[in-house]
Design a protein around this motif. Structure first.
Motif, PDB file in Angstrom:
ATOM      1  N   LYS A 199      68.431  28.060  54.860  1.00  9.24           N
ATOM      2  CA  LYS A 199      68.708  28.849  53.525  1.00  9.24           C
ATOM      3  C   LYS A 199      69.309  30.076  53.619  1.00  9.24           C
ATOM      4  N   PRO A 200      70.253  30.094  52.825  1.00 10.04           N
ATOM      5  CA  PRO A 200      71.257  31.407  52.806  1.00 10.04           C
ATOM      6  C   PRO A 200      70.389  32.607  52.143  1.00 10.04           C
ATOM      7  N   LEU A 201      69.705  33.453  53.174  1.00  7.19           N
ATOM      8  CA  LEU A 201      68.936  34.603  52.607  1.00  7.19           C
ATOM      9  C   LEU A 201      69.589  35.730  52.965  1.00  7.19           C
ATOM     10  N   GLY A 202      69.736  36.630  51.938  1.00 11.11           N
ATOM     11  CA  GLY A 202      70.684  37.794  52.137  1.00 11.11           C
ATOM     12  C   GLY A 202      70.156  38.815  53.514  1.00 11.11           C
ATOM     13  N   TRP A 203      68.917  39.018  53.383  1.00 15.46           N
ATOM     14  CA  TRP A 203      68.285  39.726  54.369  1.00 15.46           C
ATOM     15  C   TRP A 203      68.428  38.876  55.792  1.00 15.46           C
ATOM     16  N   ALA A 204      68.544  37.769  55.976  1.00  4.18           N
ATOM     17  CA  ALA A 204      69.225  37.147  57.308  1.00  4.18           C
ATOM     18  C   ALA A 204      70.585  37.370  57.636  1.00  4.18           C
ATOM     19  N   GLN A 205      71.338  37.076  56.672  1.00  2.02           N
ATOM     20  CA  GLN A 205      72.908  37.526  56.673  1.00  2.02           C
ATOM     21  C   GLN A 205      73.072  38.892  57.303  1.00  2.02           C
ATOM     22  N   ALA A 209      74.392  40.211  60.666  1.00  5.70           N
ATOM     23  CA  ALA A 209      75.561  41.279  60.939  1.00  5.70           C
ATOM     24  C   ALA A 209      75.212  42.340  61.646  1.00  5.70           C
ATOM     25  N   ARG A 210      73.968  42.826  61.576  1.00  5.55           N
ATOM     26  CA  ARG A 210      73.606  44.058  62.216  1.00  5.55           C
ATOM     27  C   ARG A 210      73.615  43.854  63.903  1.00  5.55           C
ATOM     28  N   CYS A 211      73.096  42.644  63.976  1.00  3.11           N
ATOM     29  CA  CYS A 211      73.121  42.249  65.769  1.00  3.11           C
ATOM     30  C   CYS A 211      74.575  42.295  66.056  1.00  3.11           C
ATOM     31  N   LEU A 212      75.412  41.585  65.298  1.00  5.70           N
ATOM     32  CA  LEU A 212      76.711  41.236  65.842  1.00  5.70           C
ATOM     33  C   LEU A 212      77.432  42.850  65.979  1.00  5.70           C
ATOM     34  N   SER A 213      77.056  43.766  65.134  1.00 12.99           N
ATOM     35  CA  SER A 213      77.679  45.132  65.198  1.00 12.99           C
ATOM     36  C   SER A 213      77.164  45.651  66.596  1.00 12.99           C
ATOM     37  N   HIS A 214      75.735  45.590  66.966  1.00 11.36           N
ATOM     38  CA  HIS A 214      75.125  46.411  68.023  1.00 11.36           C
ATOM     39  C   HIS A 214      75.717  45.456  69.231  1.00 11.36           C
ATOM     40  N   LEU A 215      76.236  44.328  69.083  1.00 12.40           N
ATOM     41  CA  LEU A 215      76.817  43.703  70.184  1.00 12.40           C
ATOM     42  C   LEU A 215      78.310  44.155  70.496  1.00 12.40           C
ATOM     43  N   LEU A 224      81.077  38.565  57.868  1.00  9.74           N
ATOM     44  CA  LEU A 224      79.663  38.196  57.269  1.00  9.74           C
ATOM     45  C   LEU A 224      79.561  39.115  56.133  1.00  9.74           C
ATOM     46  N   LEU A 225      79.673  40.302  56.397  1.00 10.77           N
ATOM     47  CA  LEU A 225      79.271  41.233  55.421  1.00 10.77           C
ATOM     48  C   LEU A 225      79.952  41.382  53.883  1.00 10.77           C
ATOM     49  N   GLU A 226      81.298  41.233  54.339  1.00 12.36           N
ATOM     50  CA  GLU A 226      82.182  41.082  53.078  1.00 12.36           C
ATOM     51  C   GLU A 226      81.873  39.766  52.328  1.00 12.36           C
ATOM     52  N   ALA A 227      81.477  38.614  53.129  1.00  9.93           N
ATOM     53  CA  ALA A 227      81.211  37.482  52.214  1.00  9.93           C
ATOM     54  C   ALA A 227      79.777  37.634  51.641  1.00  9.93           C
ATOM     55  N   MET A 236      72.772  46.203  48.189  1.00  8.73           N
ATOM     56  CA  MET A 236      73.377  47.450  48.588  1.00  8.73           C
ATOM     57  C   MET A 236      73.323  47.788  49.941  1.00  8.73           C
ATOM     58  N   ALA A 237      72.495  47.306  50.736  1.00  7.57           N
ATOM     59  CA  ALA A 237      72.412  47.641  52.145  1.00  7.57           C
ATOM     60  C   ALA A 237      73.470  46.961  52.820  1.00  7.57           C
ATOM     61  N   ALA A 238      74.156  45.844  52.206  1.00  2.00           N
ATOM     62  CA  ALA A 238      75.253  45.302  52.841  1.00  2.00           C
ATOM     63  C   ALA A 238      76.476  46.185  52.810  1.00  2.00           C
ATOM     64  N   TYR A 239      76.459  46.968  51.861  1.00  2.00           N
ATOM     65  CA  TYR A 239      77.774  48.022  51.485  1.00  2.00           C
ATOM     66  C   TYR A 239      77.436  49.215  52.716  1.00  2.00           C
ATOM     67  N   ASP A 240      76.102  49.433  52.926  1.00  2.99           N
ATOM     68  CA  ASP A 240      76.072  50.534  53.850  1.00  2.99           C
ATOM     69  C   ASP A 240      76.482  50.107  55.274  1.00  2.99           C
ATOM     70  N   LEU A 241      76.090  48.747  55.803  1.00  3.14           N
ATOM     71  CA  LEU A 241      76.511  48.397  57.128  1.00  3.14           C
ATOM     72  C   LEU A 241      77.899  48.157  56.941  1.00  3.14           C
ATOM     73  N   LEU A 242      78.498  47.669  56.172  1.00  2.00           N
ATOM     74  CA  LEU A 242      79.962  47.388  56.294  1.00  2.00           C
ATOM     75  C   LEU A 242      80.730  48.656  56.216  1.00  2.00           C
ATOM     76  N   ALA A 243      80.324  49.581  55.609  1.00  2.85           N
ATOM     77  CA  ALA A 243      80.915  50.937  56.080  1.00  2.85           C
ATOM     78  C   ALA A 243      80.845  51.255  57.259  1.00  2.85           C
ATOM     79  N   GLN A 244      79.753  51.316  57.877  1.00  3.58           N
ATOM     80  CA  GLN A 244      79.530  51.464  59.334  1.00  3.58           C
ATOM     81  C   GLN A 244      80.483  50.919  60.173  1.00  3.58           C
ATOM     82  N   CYS A 245      80.546  49.558  60.149  1.00  4.22           N
ATOM     83  CA  CYS A 245      81.447  48.651  60.729  1.00  4.22           C
ATOM     84  C   CYS A 245      82.822  49.212  60.602  1.00  4.22           C
TER      85      CYS A 245
END
Length: 570
Positions: A199-205, A209-215, A224-227, A236-245
């Motif tokens: 299932k395409p769950l936002g929190w899982a996406q 993405a957070r794991c990929l960033s750590h790696l 992933l975050l842009e999608a 909103m949390a996706a914007y924050d992590l995208l900015a960090q990336c």
């Protein structure tokens, strides 16, 4: 009817009539231990005094000055972020159907349940009962986590995903979060990927993405975050992590644009506004930074989580702008409006030093910096950002000993997030070329010492010890390319000679990928990849088992094939 007489409940709602109605409903189901909170600030204060079995929170907390535009979702995120409620706390959101449809798909941190208004006492009782049943189900795992038994909790989650299909996705999410807490990001990423196959769950996406960033796979995380943002502009949390990336990849301008977009949608989250101020200042947008930091100071004024560093950030921006009058006014506001503490005094003295420096009073600036440094050891919760700024001011004012001591403390603390490359950048910003040269020499010597220590441990057969030394070296010098190959070599040898270690395999894979992306023609790369292939063959059963464990539980739609990392993708 279940016995709820021992339950304690906190009602958070600005509307007196609604609070009274909820209280009456709770009384009808024999819940008498009930307290009220009229705002997020009141709720935070009460939760700081005592804990509650159930929190019933209205989503729309109103736009009063005390709430500063905060809604129930933001209150939940603040409570989780500051660890004011436990993982197993029951937080039930009360909301209108139209709001629910917008919020539920766009929240990383979900409440225990939503109750759509209007509702009856029977519905309220049923939902509380369901939440208690769910908590009882997960409590053994939460208790293992609280006791530090993360590996046992992982096994329990994995077993429950099959034995309790109703909660399979929840247990998979908890397992992924546990893997992240153990720095096993490669395995966690596979779990999130498997959840997304069902299932395409936002929190899982977001988790993937957070794991990929750590790696270190920031480009993949960015995609992933842009999608995710394109599909759900309210996440909103996706914007924050995208900015960090984007910042990690050196694109501060793009990060600023992402945060500006996020603030336009959700203008009341103080942490996001702080980040926008930081990025704006980094790209030289002093006006944008001033606007963001002014909003932070204003919105945090009624918050229980006020941070004197917000005033420091605004003073730093105004000093950059050359506005000594406005900067002095901010220092006075800091003195008047914040409670006296060691942290407040450090920030006041640091801010005053910057103003005095702008006015040309070098002696006065040095005196205030000395006060800040004297109080720093007593201060709690001081961010690395403030400490780095303080060190920079010390360098500018020729207080080199104090600056170097602060740098040593920050780089020695693995939780500070400060690397040697950041320290080097501050020496350069302070225009101290002689210190830049000295730091390069110290850094090379320290890295060489740690590599030799690791080599000696390896010769003595202490392969785990060798890897640990190099891990520590990498934590302090994540961009030192020589360490990448040394650490990868040590990790491969441990995997070959000592045995399977999934976290180590994930780190090794990530390092190999970084080496290849940095220099595909690296002379050591072919040999390292050959060893990596041999390790995969040696531990193929373990890798297959880990991949199988990441798959959705029985009864879920079958995922498409997703092979483990291969040498070509390492």
């Amino acid at each position: 009817m279940p016995d709820y007489s021992n339950l304690s409940v906190l009602i958070v709602d600005p509307n007196q009539g609604m609070r009274a109605s909820l209280h009456n409903m709770l009384t009808q189901v024999n819940i008498t231990k009930v307290d009220h909170a009229v705002s997020s600030a009141t709720a935070i204060r009460q939760l700081g005094i005592k804990s509650y079995d159930v929190i019933l929170c209205e989503y729309d907390l109103g736009g009063s000055a005390e709430n500063a535009g905060q809604d129930g979702q933001q209150l939940l995120e603040d409570l989780r972020h500051h660890r004011m409620i436990s993982q197993w706390a029951i937080f039930i959101m009360l909301t209108a159907e139209g709001v629910y449809s917008k919020v539920v798909s766009a929240a990383e941190l979900l409440p225990t349940d939503y109750i759509l208004k209007p509702f009856t006492v029977d519905v309220l009782s049923q939902r509380i009962g369901r939440a208690l049943e769910r908590r009882a189900n997960f409590l053994p795992v939460y208790q293992m986590i609280g006791q530090g038994k993360a590996r046992e909790a992982l096994a329990a989650c994995l077993a429950a995903e099959t034995s309790q299909p109703r909660y399979a996705t929840d247990y998979a999410r908890l397992r992924a979060e546990l893997l992240v807490s153990l720095d096993r990001h490669a395995e966690a990423e596979q779990v999130y990927a498997a959840i997304l196959q069902s299932k395409p769950l936002g929190w899982a996406q977001l988790g993937q993405a957070r794991c990929l960033s750590h790696l270190g796979r920031h480009g993949e995380a960015q995609a992933l975050l842009e999608a995710l943002v394109a599909a759900n502009p309210k996440f909103m949390a996706a914007y924050d992590l995208l900015a960090q990336c984007l910042r990690v990849q050196g694109d501060d301008e793009a990060a600023k644009k992402v945060l500006q977009d996020a603030v336009a949608i959700s203008p009341h989250m103080v942490r996001r506004l702080r980040h926008l101020g930081d990025v704006s200042l980094a790209v030289g947008d002093v006006t944008g930074a001033e606007q963001a930091y002014k909003q932070v100071v204003a919105k945090a004024r009624h918050s229980e989580f006020r941070d004197p560093a917000d005033h420091v950030n605004l003073v730093r921006t105004l000093v950059r702008k050359g506005d000594a009058t406005a900067a002095s006014a901010v220092v006075r506001d800091l003195e008047r409006s914040l409670r006296s503490s060691a942290s407040t005094e450090v920030c006041r003295a640091y801010a005053s030093a910057m103003v005095l420096e702008l006015k040309g009073d070098a002696a006065g600036a040095a005196a205030e910096l000395a006060k800040a440094m004297n109080k720093l050891s007593e201060a709690t919760g001081m961010s690395s950002n403030v400490k780095l700024g303080l060190a920079h001011s010390c360098l500018v004012n020729r207080l080199d000993e104090q600056a170097n001591a602060l740098f040593a403390e920050l780089t020695a603390d693995p939780n500070s997030g400060v690397s040697e490359s950041q320290v080097l950048a501050i020496y350069e910003q302070a225009e101290r070329p002689e210190l830049v040269k000295q730091h390069h020499a110290r850094l090379d010597s320290a890295v060489d010492t740690m590599v030799r220590q690791a080599a000696e441990k390896s010769r003595q057969g202490d392969l785990r010890g060798a890897v640990e030394v190099l891990r520590m070296a990498l934590a302090r010098n994540p961009d030192h390319t020589g360490l990448w190959t040394a650490a990868t070599t040590a990790m491969l040898r441990q995997l070959a000679d000592v045995g399977w270690d999934p976290a180590l395999f994930g780190q090794c894979t990530a390092l190999l990928r970084r080496i290849r992306e940095h220099n595909n023609a690296h002379p050591l790369l072919p040999g390292l990849l050959a060893q990596y292939v041999a390790i995969r063959k040696q531990h193929g059963a373990h890798i297959a088992a880990a991949h199988s464990a990441a798959q959705p539980p029985a009864g879920s739609p079958p995922p498409s094939p997703s092979p483990s990392p291969s040498p070509s993708t390492a």
